[in-house]
Design a protein around this motif. Structure first.
Motif, PDB file in Angstrom:
ATOM      1  N   UNK A 104       2.604  11.166   8.711  1.00 30.57           N
ATOM      2  CA  UNK A 104       2.146  10.543   7.476  1.00 30.57           C
ATOM      3  C   UNK A 104       0.898  11.269   7.000  1.00 30.57           C
ATOM      4  N   UNK A 142      -0.784   1.597   9.822  1.00 32.34           N
ATOM      5  CA  UNK A 142      -1.662   0.512  10.228  1.00 32.34           C
ATOM      6  C   UNK A 142      -1.261   0.004  11.607  1.00 32.34           C
ATOM      7  N   UNK A 175      -4.326   5.943  10.790  1.00 35.88           N
ATOM      8  CA  UNK A 175      -4.079   7.273  10.224  1.00 35.88           C
ATOM      9  C   UNK A 175      -3.519   7.017   8.831  1.00 35.88           C
ATOM     10  N   UNK A 176      -3.476   8.024   7.980  1.00 34.57           N
ATOM     11  CA  UNK A 176      -3.072   7.763   6.600  1.00 34.57           C
ATOM     12  C   UNK A 176      -1.758   7.003   6.495  1.00 34.57           C
ATOM     13  N   UNK A 177      -1.813   5.815   5.931  1.00 36.15           N
ATOM     14  CA  UNK A 177      -0.613   5.028   5.718  1.00 36.15           C
ATOM     15  C   UNK A 177      -0.052   4.357   6.941  1.00 36.15           C
ATOM     16  N   UNK A 206       0.845  -1.195   0.000  1.00 34.72           N
ATOM     17  CA  UNK A 206       0.000   0.000   0.000  1.00 34.72           C
ATOM     18  C   UNK A 206       0.883   1.250   0.000  1.00 34.72           C
ATOM     19  N   UNK A 207       0.372   2.342  -0.514  1.00 31.20           N
ATOM     20  CA  UNK A 207       1.204   3.553  -0.595  1.00 31.20           C
ATOM     21  C   UNK A 207       1.220   4.325   0.726  1.00 31.20           C
ATOM     22  N   UNK A 208       2.316   4.940   0.982  1.00 34.36           N
ATOM     23  CA  UNK A 208       2.432   5.849   2.125  1.00 34.36           C
ATOM     24  C   UNK A 208       3.084   7.143   1.650  1.00 34.36           C
TER      25      UNK A 208
END
Lengths: 200, 329
Positions: free
Chosen positions: A191, B80, B76-78, A173-175
Protein backbone atom coordinates in the motif's frame (compact mmCIF):
# COMPACT_ATOMS: atom_id res chain seq x y z
CA UNK A 1 -25.56 -15.79 -6.37
CA UNK A 2 -27.34 -15.64 -3.05
CA UNK A 3 -24.68 -14.12 -0.86
CA UNK A 4 -23.65 -11.27 -3.09
CA UNK A 5 -25.17 -7.90 -2.55
CA UNK A 6 -23.75 -5.41 -5.04
CA UNK A 7 -23.85 -2.46 -2.69
CA UNK A 8 -22.17 0.51 -4.21
CA UNK A 9 -20.17 2.82 -2.01
CA UNK A 10 -21.50 6.01 -3.58
CA UNK A 11 -25.01 4.96 -2.63
CA UNK A 12 -24.01 5.26 0.99
CA UNK A 13 -21.37 7.89 1.04
CA UNK A 14 -21.62 9.80 -2.16
CA UNK A 15 -19.18 9.61 -4.98
CA UNK A 16 -15.52 9.47 -4.18
CA UNK A 17 -13.42 12.01 -5.91
CA UNK A 18 -10.53 10.59 -7.73
CA UNK A 19 -7.43 12.61 -8.12
CA UNK A 20 -4.52 12.39 -10.43
CA UNK A 21 -2.77 9.12 -10.88
CA UNK A 22 0.96 8.77 -11.02
CA UNK A 23 0.80 6.94 -14.29
CA UNK A 24 -1.05 7.72 -17.44
CA UNK A 25 -2.80 4.57 -18.40
CA UNK A 26 -6.18 3.11 -19.00
CA UNK A 27 -8.60 3.45 -16.23
CA UNK A 28 -11.30 1.16 -15.15
CA UNK A 29 -13.77 1.97 -12.46
CA UNK A 30 -15.72 -0.53 -10.49
CA UNK A 31 -17.60 -0.52 -7.27
CA UNK A 32 -16.52 -3.22 -4.90
CA UNK A 33 -18.51 -4.19 -1.89
CA UNK A 34 -17.18 -6.44 0.79
CA UNK A 35 -19.92 -7.54 3.08
CA UNK A 36 -19.66 -9.67 6.14
CA UNK A 37 -22.37 -10.74 8.46
CA UNK A 38 -22.19 -11.36 12.15
CA UNK A 39 -23.74 -14.47 13.46
CA UNK A 40 -26.47 -12.38 14.96
CA UNK A 41 -26.81 -10.43 11.77
CA UNK A 42 -28.41 -11.46 8.54
CA UNK A 43 -27.52 -13.78 5.80
CA UNK A 44 -28.05 -12.88 2.21
CA UNK A 45 -31.69 -13.79 2.43
CA UNK A 46 -32.14 -11.40 5.27
CA UNK A 47 -32.73 -14.15 7.79
CA UNK A 48 -31.25 -14.20 11.22
CA UNK A 49 -28.30 -16.54 11.23
CA UNK A 50 -26.89 -17.78 14.46
CA UNK A 51 -24.81 -20.50 12.97
CA UNK A 52 -21.04 -20.61 13.10
CA UNK A 53 -20.46 -21.51 9.54
CA UNK A 54 -17.02 -22.03 8.13
CA UNK A 55 -15.68 -18.75 6.77
CA UNK A 56 -13.47 -20.50 4.29
CA UNK A 57 -16.30 -22.45 2.75
CA UNK A 58 -16.81 -19.97 -0.01
CA UNK A 59 -14.43 -17.37 -1.25
CA UNK A 60 -16.04 -16.12 -4.38
CA UNK A 61 -13.63 -14.70 -6.86
CA UNK A 62 -14.56 -13.04 -10.08
CA UNK A 63 -13.53 -14.76 -13.23
CA UNK A 64 -10.37 -13.27 -14.62
CA UNK A 65 -9.53 -12.74 -18.21
CA UNK A 66 -5.95 -12.71 -19.36
CA UNK A 67 -6.95 -10.28 -22.08
CA UNK A 68 -8.47 -7.80 -19.69
CA UNK A 69 -5.98 -6.64 -17.06
CA UNK A 70 -8.50 -4.39 -15.37
CA UNK A 71 -10.86 -7.27 -14.77
CA UNK A 72 -8.06 -9.49 -13.57
CA UNK A 73 -6.73 -6.82 -11.24
CA UNK A 74 -10.16 -6.15 -9.87
CA UNK A 75 -10.67 -9.82 -9.19
CA UNK A 76 -7.34 -10.06 -7.39
CA UNK A 77 -8.13 -6.95 -5.38
CA UNK A 78 -11.49 -8.44 -4.47
CA UNK A 79 -9.88 -11.69 -3.39
CA UNK A 80 -7.29 -9.78 -1.42
CA UNK A 81 -9.84 -8.01 0.72
CA UNK A 82 -11.70 -11.20 1.26
CA UNK A 83 -8.46 -12.75 2.47
CA UNK A 84 -7.83 -9.79 4.77
CA UNK A 85 -11.23 -10.22 6.36
CA UNK A 86 -10.71 -13.93 6.80
CA UNK A 87 -7.21 -13.54 8.19
CA UNK A 88 -8.42 -11.22 10.92
CA UNK A 89 -11.54 -13.17 11.74
CA UNK A 90 -9.72 -15.45 14.16
CA UNK A 91 -10.98 -18.53 12.36
CA UNK A 92 -8.16 -19.35 9.98
CA UNK A 93 -5.09 -21.23 11.13
CA UNK A 94 -2.89 -20.48 8.14
CA UNK A 95 -3.31 -16.85 7.27
CA UNK A 96 -0.51 -16.92 4.72
CA UNK A 97 -2.36 -19.48 2.64
CA UNK A 98 -5.20 -17.04 2.19
CA UNK A 99 -2.96 -14.70 0.27
CA UNK A 100 -1.23 -17.25 -1.90
CA UNK A 101 -1.23 -16.10 -5.52
CA UNK A 102 -2.96 -12.90 -4.44
CA UNK A 103 -0.25 -10.72 -2.91
CA UNK A 104 3.49 -10.22 -2.96
CA UNK A 105 5.55 -11.59 -0.10
CA UNK A 106 5.86 -8.28 1.71
CA UNK A 107 2.10 -7.79 1.68
CA UNK A 108 1.57 -11.37 2.82
CA UNK A 109 4.00 -10.79 5.68
CA UNK A 110 2.18 -7.66 6.73
CA UNK A 111 -1.16 -9.43 6.82
CA UNK A 112 0.18 -12.51 8.55
CA UNK A 113 1.77 -10.19 11.10
CA UNK A 114 -1.54 -8.53 11.80
CA UNK A 115 -3.31 -11.87 12.15
CA UNK A 116 -0.59 -13.14 14.45
CA UNK A 117 -0.67 -10.09 16.67
CA UNK A 118 -4.42 -10.17 16.89
CA UNK A 119 -4.33 -13.81 17.84
CA UNK A 120 -1.69 -13.23 20.49
CA UNK A 121 -3.72 -10.35 21.86
CA UNK A 122 -7.05 -12.16 21.72
CA UNK A 123 -8.58 -9.75 19.22
CA UNK A 124 -10.83 -10.75 16.34
CA UNK A 125 -12.51 -8.65 13.69
CA UNK A 126 -16.17 -9.26 13.03
CA UNK A 127 -18.18 -8.02 10.11
CA UNK A 128 -16.38 -6.71 7.07
CA UNK A 129 -15.28 -3.47 5.52
CA UNK A 130 -17.09 -1.86 2.63
CA UNK A 131 -14.83 -1.22 -0.31
CA UNK A 132 -16.10 1.27 -2.83
CA UNK A 133 -15.01 3.50 -5.69
CA UNK A 134 -12.40 1.05 -6.89
CA UNK A 135 -10.35 2.43 -9.74
CA UNK A 136 -7.71 0.54 -11.63
CA UNK A 137 -4.98 2.31 -13.52
CA UNK A 138 -2.92 0.05 -15.75
CA UNK A 139 0.32 1.00 -17.37
CA UNK A 140 1.99 -1.96 -19.00
CA UNK A 141 3.23 -4.38 -16.38
CA UNK A 142 2.49 -2.11 -13.48
CA UNK A 143 -0.77 -0.80 -12.12
CA UNK A 144 -2.32 0.90 -9.17
CA UNK A 145 -5.65 0.44 -7.51
CA UNK A 146 -7.33 3.15 -5.49
CA UNK A 147 -10.42 2.59 -3.42
CA UNK A 148 -12.36 3.83 -0.43
CA UNK A 149 -12.45 1.62 2.65
CA UNK A 150 -15.17 1.92 5.25
CA UNK A 151 -14.39 -0.02 8.43
CA UNK A 152 -17.32 1.25 10.44
CA UNK A 153 -19.02 -2.14 10.30
CA UNK A 154 -15.83 -4.15 10.64
CA UNK A 155 -15.52 -4.15 14.38
CA UNK A 156 -13.03 -5.57 16.84
CA UNK A 157 -13.81 -7.90 19.70
CA UNK A 158 -11.56 -8.58 22.65
CA UNK A 159 -12.56 -11.12 25.25
CA UNK A 160 -16.03 -11.20 23.78
CA UNK A 161 -16.47 -7.46 24.10
CA UNK A 162 -16.84 -5.23 21.09
CA UNK A 163 -14.56 -2.23 20.97
CA UNK A 164 -16.56 0.82 20.01
CA UNK A 165 -15.28 2.21 16.71
CA UNK A 166 -13.32 5.39 17.04
CA UNK A 167 -14.59 8.55 15.43
CA UNK A 168 -12.07 8.43 12.61
CA UNK A 169 -13.06 4.83 11.98
CA UNK A 170 -16.60 5.81 11.08
CA UNK A 171 -15.54 7.54 7.89
CA UNK A 172 -14.29 5.85 4.74
CA UNK A 173 -10.67 6.51 3.91
CA UNK A 174 -8.71 6.21 0.67
CA UNK A 175 -6.22 3.48 -0.04
CA UNK A 176 -3.88 2.89 -2.92
CA UNK A 177 -2.06 -0.31 -3.73
CA UNK A 178 0.62 -1.09 -6.23
CA UNK A 179 -0.22 -4.07 -8.40
CA UNK A 180 2.64 -6.22 -9.59
CA UNK A 181 2.62 -8.47 -12.64
CA UNK A 182 4.37 -11.68 -11.69
CA UNK A 183 4.54 -14.80 -13.81
CA UNK A 184 1.57 -13.74 -15.88
CA UNK A 185 -0.61 -12.91 -12.90
CA UNK A 186 -1.30 -9.73 -11.00
CA UNK A 187 -0.47 -9.58 -7.32
CA UNK A 188 -1.36 -6.98 -4.71
CA UNK A 189 1.75 -5.08 -3.79
CA UNK A 190 2.41 -2.70 -0.97
CA UNK A 191 0.00 0.00 0.00
CA UNK A 192 1.20 3.49 -0.77
CA UNK A 193 0.18 6.97 0.22
CA UNK A 194 -2.85 7.80 -1.91
CA UNK A 195 -2.19 11.50 -1.74
CA UNK A 196 -4.53 14.29 -0.84
CA UNK A 197 -6.12 14.32 -4.27
CA UNK A 198 -7.89 11.05 -3.52
CA UNK A 199 -10.73 11.56 -1.08
CA UNK A 200 -13.63 9.47 0.08
CA UNK B 1 8.54 -17.96 -0.30
CA UNK B 2 10.64 -15.15 0.96
CA UNK B 3 9.91 -13.62 4.29
CA UNK B 4 11.43 -10.58 5.76
CA UNK B 5 13.27 -10.92 8.99
CA UNK B 6 10.60 -8.90 10.72
CA UNK B 7 8.07 -11.66 10.79
CA UNK B 8 10.32 -14.64 10.90
CA UNK B 9 8.65 -17.38 12.87
CA UNK B 10 5.47 -15.41 13.20
CA UNK B 11 3.30 -18.04 11.61
CA UNK B 12 4.41 -20.54 14.19
CA UNK B 13 2.71 -18.45 16.80
CA UNK B 14 -0.65 -19.35 15.36
CA UNK B 15 -1.17 -22.09 17.88
CA UNK B 16 -4.25 -21.09 19.78
CA UNK B 17 -7.57 -21.82 18.24
CA UNK B 18 -10.79 -19.93 18.54
CA UNK B 19 -13.98 -20.50 16.72
CA UNK B 20 -16.26 -17.59 16.23
CA UNK B 21 -19.81 -17.91 15.07
CA UNK B 22 -19.42 -16.00 11.87
CA UNK B 23 -21.04 -16.55 8.57
CA UNK B 24 -18.77 -16.19 5.56
CA UNK B 25 -17.68 -12.81 4.46
CA UNK B 26 -18.75 -12.31 0.90
CA UNK B 27 -17.08 -10.29 -1.76
CA UNK B 28 -18.69 -8.95 -4.84
CA UNK B 29 -17.61 -6.71 -7.63
CA UNK B 30 -19.90 -4.56 -9.64
CA UNK B 31 -19.16 -1.96 -12.20
CA UNK B 32 -20.03 1.61 -11.37
CA UNK B 33 -21.89 1.51 -14.64
CA UNK B 34 -25.31 0.20 -13.71
CA UNK B 35 -25.62 -1.65 -16.96
CA UNK B 36 -22.74 -3.92 -16.15
CA UNK B 37 -23.74 -7.07 -14.40
CA UNK B 38 -21.97 -8.07 -11.19
CA UNK B 39 -19.21 -10.52 -11.67
CA UNK B 40 -20.19 -14.08 -10.98
CA UNK B 41 -18.44 -14.77 -7.73
CA UNK B 42 -18.78 -18.51 -7.81
CA UNK B 43 -16.58 -19.30 -10.74
CA UNK B 44 -13.17 -19.88 -9.29
CA UNK B 45 -13.09 -20.14 -5.55
CA UNK B 46 -9.51 -20.58 -4.36
CA UNK B 47 -8.51 -23.44 -2.20
CA UNK B 48 -9.71 -22.93 1.35
CA UNK B 49 -6.99 -22.59 3.97
CA UNK B 50 -7.26 -24.71 7.08
CA UNK B 51 -9.58 -23.44 9.71
CA UNK B 52 -8.92 -23.67 13.40
CA UNK B 53 -10.11 -26.61 15.33
CA UNK B 54 -12.99 -25.94 17.67
CA UNK B 55 -12.75 -26.34 21.38
CA UNK B 56 -9.37 -24.72 21.98
CA UNK B 57 -9.63 -21.54 23.99
CA UNK B 58 -8.17 -18.34 22.60
CA UNK B 59 -4.79 -17.25 23.78
CA UNK B 60 -5.63 -14.06 25.58
CA UNK B 61 -2.62 -13.01 27.67
CA UNK B 62 -4.56 -10.93 30.15
CA UNK B 63 -4.97 -7.87 27.96
CA UNK B 64 -7.71 -5.52 28.99
CA UNK B 65 -10.74 -5.21 26.76
CA UNK B 66 -11.23 -1.66 27.99
CA UNK B 67 -11.71 0.49 24.90
CA UNK B 68 -9.17 3.03 26.12
CA UNK B 69 -6.48 0.37 25.91
CA UNK B 70 -6.91 -0.04 22.17
CA UNK B 71 -6.12 2.43 19.45
CA UNK B 72 -6.88 2.13 15.76
CA UNK B 73 -3.67 3.29 14.15
CA UNK B 74 -2.65 3.82 10.54
CA UNK B 75 0.59 1.90 10.74
CA UNK B 76 1.42 2.29 7.05
CA UNK B 77 -0.29 4.19 4.25
CA UNK B 78 -3.89 3.01 4.11
CA UNK B 79 -3.32 0.13 6.51
CA UNK B 80 -4.87 0.39 9.94
CA UNK B 81 -4.36 -1.88 12.89
CA UNK B 82 -5.69 -2.14 16.41
CA UNK B 83 -2.85 -1.56 18.81
CA UNK B 84 -2.79 -2.22 22.54
CA UNK B 85 -1.49 0.85 24.34
CA UNK B 86 -1.91 -0.12 28.00
CA UNK B 87 0.81 -1.81 29.95
CA UNK B 88 0.98 -5.47 29.12
CA UNK B 89 0.56 -7.61 32.23
CA UNK B 90 3.79 -9.15 33.45
CA UNK B 91 5.89 -7.48 30.81
CA UNK B 92 9.17 -6.01 31.96
CA UNK B 93 10.05 -3.34 29.48
CA UNK B 94 12.56 -1.55 31.58
CA UNK B 95 15.59 -3.01 29.86
CA UNK B 96 17.65 -1.94 32.80
CA UNK B 97 19.38 -3.76 35.55
CA UNK B 98 18.31 -3.56 39.15
CA UNK B 99 20.71 -0.78 39.99
CA UNK B 100 22.82 -2.88 42.33
CA UNK B 101 26.51 -3.12 41.67
CA UNK B 102 28.39 -1.33 38.91
CA UNK B 103 27.48 -3.50 35.95
CA UNK B 104 25.69 -1.33 33.43
CA UNK B 105 25.75 -3.61 30.42
CA UNK B 106 22.93 -5.26 28.54
CA UNK B 107 20.46 -7.28 30.53
CA UNK B 108 19.93 -9.78 27.74
CA UNK B 109 21.83 -11.80 25.18
CA UNK B 110 22.15 -9.60 22.10
CA UNK B 111 24.06 -12.11 20.01
CA UNK B 112 21.06 -13.46 18.11
CA UNK B 113 20.56 -11.47 14.92
CA UNK B 114 18.43 -9.55 14.24
CA UNK B 115 17.56 -9.30 17.93
CA UNK B 116 20.70 -7.41 18.70
CA UNK B 117 19.65 -3.81 19.21
CA UNK B 118 18.39 -3.50 22.75
CA UNK B 119 17.00 -5.38 25.72
CA UNK B 120 13.61 -5.42 27.33
CA UNK B 121 14.45 -7.18 30.55
CA UNK B 122 15.91 -10.50 29.44
CA UNK B 123 14.37 -10.29 26.00
CA UNK B 124 16.49 -9.28 23.04
CA UNK B 125 14.85 -6.94 20.57
CA UNK B 126 15.07 -4.97 17.38
CA UNK B 127 12.83 -2.12 16.31
CA UNK B 128 12.03 0.13 13.38
CA UNK B 129 14.13 3.10 14.46
CA UNK B 130 13.38 5.76 13.39
CA UNK B 131 9.71 4.91 13.38
CA UNK B 132 8.19 4.38 9.96
CA UNK B 133 4.89 5.77 11.24
CA UNK B 134 4.44 9.53 10.90
CA UNK B 135 4.09 11.20 14.26
CA UNK B 136 0.64 12.54 13.41
CA UNK B 137 -0.58 8.93 13.23
CA UNK B 138 0.72 7.94 16.64
CA UNK B 139 -1.82 6.97 19.30
CA UNK B 140 -3.01 9.64 21.66
CA UNK B 141 -2.53 7.43 24.69
CA UNK B 142 0.15 5.34 26.27
CA UNK B 143 3.16 7.60 25.81
CA UNK B 144 5.00 7.95 29.07
CA UNK B 145 7.67 10.46 28.08
CA UNK B 146 8.49 12.81 25.22
CA UNK B 147 11.43 10.66 24.23
CA UNK B 148 9.28 7.60 23.54
CA UNK B 149 8.48 6.74 19.95
CA UNK B 150 5.69 4.63 18.54
CA UNK B 151 7.04 1.97 16.26
CA UNK B 152 7.16 -1.72 15.42
CA UNK B 153 9.46 -3.81 17.58
CA UNK B 154 10.11 -7.47 17.94
CA UNK B 155 11.64 -9.36 20.85
CA UNK B 156 12.45 -12.88 21.81
CA UNK B 157 13.78 -14.60 24.89
CA UNK B 158 17.13 -16.21 24.07
CA UNK B 159 18.03 -18.82 23.24
CA UNK B 160 14.88 -20.35 21.82
CA UNK B 161 11.93 -18.16 22.76
CA UNK B 162 9.15 -17.38 20.38
CA UNK B 163 9.51 -14.00 18.64
CA UNK B 164 6.87 -11.50 19.65
CA UNK B 165 6.36 -8.51 17.37
CA UNK B 166 4.01 -5.62 17.91
CA UNK B 167 3.50 -1.91 17.53
CA UNK B 168 4.00 0.05 20.70
CA UNK B 169 5.81 2.78 22.58
CA UNK B 170 9.49 2.35 23.24
CA UNK B 171 12.18 4.61 24.57
CA UNK B 172 14.96 4.54 21.99
CA UNK B 173 18.21 3.19 23.33
CA UNK B 174 21.31 5.30 23.81
CA UNK B 175 22.94 6.53 20.60
CA UNK B 176 20.00 5.46 18.47
CA UNK B 177 19.02 7.98 15.82
CA UNK B 178 16.17 9.49 17.84
CA UNK B 179 18.46 9.72 20.84
CA UNK B 180 21.08 11.49 18.75
CA UNK B 181 18.32 13.60 17.23
CA UNK B 182 17.41 14.97 20.62
CA UNK B 183 21.06 15.73 21.19
CA UNK B 184 21.31 17.50 17.84
CA UNK B 185 18.17 19.47 18.59
CA UNK B 186 19.66 20.49 21.91
CA UNK B 187 22.69 21.95 20.13
CA UNK B 188 20.62 24.44 18.17
CA UNK B 189 20.91 27.94 19.50
CA UNK B 190 18.47 30.69 18.66
CA UNK B 191 19.95 34.15 18.09
CA UNK B 192 19.74 37.00 20.54
CA UNK B 193 17.07 39.45 19.43
CA UNK B 194 15.36 42.62 20.53
CA UNK B 195 11.71 43.57 20.47
CA UNK B 196 10.66 47.10 19.63
CA UNK B 197 7.41 48.80 18.82
CA UNK B 198 6.02 51.80 16.96
CA UNK B 199 4.94 54.47 17.66
CA UNK B 200 8.26 54.59 19.43
CA UNK B 201 8.47 55.10 23.20
CA UNK B 202 4.74 55.66 23.71
CA UNK B 203 1.68 54.25 22.03
CA UNK B 204 -1.98 55.02 22.54
CA UNK B 205 -5.27 53.27 23.17
CA UNK B 206 -6.90 52.41 19.88
CA UNK B 207 -3.79 52.98 17.82
CA UNK B 208 -2.11 50.33 15.68
CA UNK B 209 0.96 49.34 17.67
CA UNK B 210 3.44 47.58 15.44
CA UNK B 211 5.94 45.15 16.93
CA UNK B 212 9.20 44.34 15.27
CA UNK B 213 11.90 41.85 16.09
CA UNK B 214 15.51 42.59 15.24
CA UNK B 215 18.26 39.98 15.22
CA UNK B 216 16.78 37.16 13.17
CA UNK B 217 19.43 37.50 10.49
CA UNK B 218 18.95 35.27 7.48
CA UNK B 219 16.60 33.05 9.47
CA UNK B 220 18.84 30.00 9.37
CA UNK B 221 20.55 28.39 12.35
CA UNK B 222 22.85 25.38 12.28
CA UNK B 223 23.43 23.07 15.19
CA UNK B 224 26.48 21.10 16.13
CA UNK B 225 27.06 17.50 15.15
CA UNK B 226 25.52 14.82 17.36
CA UNK B 227 26.91 11.51 16.21
CA UNK B 228 26.04 11.29 12.50
CA UNK B 229 23.21 13.78 12.86
CA UNK B 230 22.98 17.52 12.48
CA UNK B 231 19.99 19.79 13.07
CA UNK B 232 19.05 22.89 11.13
CA UNK B 233 16.57 25.58 12.04
CA UNK B 234 14.64 27.81 9.66
CA UNK B 235 12.83 30.82 11.04
CA UNK B 236 9.08 30.25 10.94
CA UNK B 237 7.37 33.05 12.84
CA UNK B 238 7.34 35.20 15.94
CA UNK B 239 5.02 34.72 18.86
CA UNK B 240 4.11 37.96 20.59
CA UNK B 241 2.44 38.47 23.94
CA UNK B 242 1.47 42.17 24.09
CA UNK B 243 1.21 41.96 27.88
CA UNK B 244 -2.38 43.18 28.24
CA UNK B 245 -3.84 39.71 28.87
CA UNK B 246 -5.31 39.59 25.38
CA UNK B 247 -3.29 36.51 24.56
CA UNK B 248 -0.43 35.55 22.29
CA UNK B 249 -0.53 36.05 18.55
CA UNK B 250 1.85 35.10 15.78
CA UNK B 251 3.37 37.20 13.05
CA UNK B 252 5.88 36.72 10.26
CA UNK B 253 7.93 39.82 11.13
CA UNK B 254 7.81 41.04 7.56
CA UNK B 255 7.59 44.78 7.01
CA UNK B 256 4.98 44.51 4.27
CA UNK B 257 2.35 42.78 6.39
CA UNK B 258 0.33 44.02 9.31
CA UNK B 259 0.05 40.80 11.28
CA UNK B 260 2.56 42.11 13.83
CA UNK B 261 0.22 44.90 14.86
CA UNK B 262 -1.83 45.06 18.02
CA UNK B 263 -4.41 47.50 19.34
CA UNK B 264 -4.35 48.17 23.07
CA UNK B 265 -7.79 48.83 24.50
CA UNK B 266 -6.76 50.24 27.87
CA UNK B 267 -4.04 52.52 29.11
CA UNK B 268 -1.12 51.09 31.03
CA UNK B 269 -0.94 53.77 33.71
CA UNK B 270 -1.94 51.31 36.45
CA UNK B 271 0.53 48.61 35.42
CA UNK B 272 3.15 47.71 38.04
CA UNK B 273 6.01 47.82 35.52
CA UNK B 274 7.37 51.24 34.71
CA UNK B 275 9.51 52.47 31.83
CA UNK B 276 12.56 54.71 32.25
CA UNK B 277 10.33 57.74 32.44
CA UNK B 278 8.37 56.24 35.31
CA UNK B 279 5.25 55.55 33.28
CA UNK B 280 3.23 52.42 33.85
CA UNK B 281 3.78 50.03 30.97
CA UNK B 282 2.70 46.66 29.65
CA UNK B 283 5.41 44.02 29.55
CA UNK B 284 5.30 42.80 25.93
CA UNK B 285 7.26 39.67 25.05
CA UNK B 286 8.27 37.84 21.91
CA UNK B 287 9.94 34.59 21.04
CA UNK B 288 11.20 33.17 17.78
CA UNK B 289 9.88 29.87 16.43
CA UNK B 290 11.97 27.76 14.06
CA UNK B 291 11.17 24.74 11.93
CA UNK B 292 13.80 22.08 12.55
CA UNK B 293 15.10 19.51 10.08
CA UNK B 294 17.80 16.88 10.40
CA UNK B 295 20.45 15.38 8.22
CA UNK B 296 22.19 12.04 8.56
CA UNK B 297 25.67 12.29 7.11
CA UNK B 298 24.42 15.16 5.00
CA UNK B 299 21.23 13.53 3.76
CA UNK B 300 17.82 14.66 5.03
CA UNK B 301 16.18 12.27 7.45
CA UNK B 302 12.81 12.17 9.15
CA UNK B 303 12.90 11.51 12.87
CA UNK B 304 9.33 11.06 14.15
CA UNK B 305 9.13 11.81 17.83
CA UNK B 306 12.07 14.19 17.80
CA UNK B 307 11.08 17.88 17.93
CA UNK B 308 10.57 19.53 14.59
CA UNK B 309 10.25 23.01 16.04
CA UNK B 310 12.36 25.12 18.35
CA UNK B 311 11.32 28.15 20.35
CA UNK B 312 13.70 30.79 21.61
CA UNK B 313 13.46 32.16 25.14
CA UNK B 314 11.02 35.01 25.61
CA UNK B 315 12.46 38.49 25.35
CA UNK B 316 10.48 41.58 26.20
CA UNK B 317 10.11 45.31 26.19
CA UNK B 318 7.98 47.76 28.15
CA UNK B 319 5.13 49.35 26.24
CA UNK B 320 3.58 52.42 27.83
CA UNK B 321 0.10 52.98 26.49
CA UNK B 322 -1.42 56.45 26.88
CA UNK B 323 -4.70 57.98 26.03
CA UNK B 324 -5.28 60.83 23.59
CA UNK B 325 -7.37 63.54 25.22
CA UNK B 326 -9.68 65.45 22.92
CA UNK B 327 -10.86 68.87 24.04
CA UNK B 328 -14.16 70.06 22.65
CA UNK B 329 -14.87 73.76 22.99
Amino acid sequence: MDNVLPLSGPDRYGPCMNGSFPRAGRRFSVGLAVLGFLAVGCNADGDADAGGSDPSATIPVAAASADDPETEITAVFEAYWHAVVQAQSGQVADAAALFSDIAVDETIDENVGVATRYEQQGLVRVGAPVISAVKVDVDGRSATVTACVDESEWLAEVGGQTLPPRDDQLKPYPVQFEMIKSGGSWLVGESVEPGEAVTC
Amino acid sequence: MLRTAKLRGASAALAAAVIMALTPAVVSVASENATDAPTDATDTPPAAPPTKSPGTPPDIPGLSSAPECWEWVEVSPGRHEYVYVCETPGEDDSGEDDGEGEWDGPTCDLSHEPYSEFCMGERACWADIPSTIPEENWPERGRESDSEIFTYYECFLPPDGEPDGRFGWIDPYDESLPDEGWAAWGKLQTPAFTLSFEPNELTYVGADTRFEVDGIGDGEIVGGQAGPLQAFGTFSHVEIDPGDSSGTFTCDNKPDTDDCEHVYLETSHDQPAQDLDGRGAYTAQARLVYDVTYTLRGEPISLPGVPDTLESPWNGTLVPVGEIQVLVQ
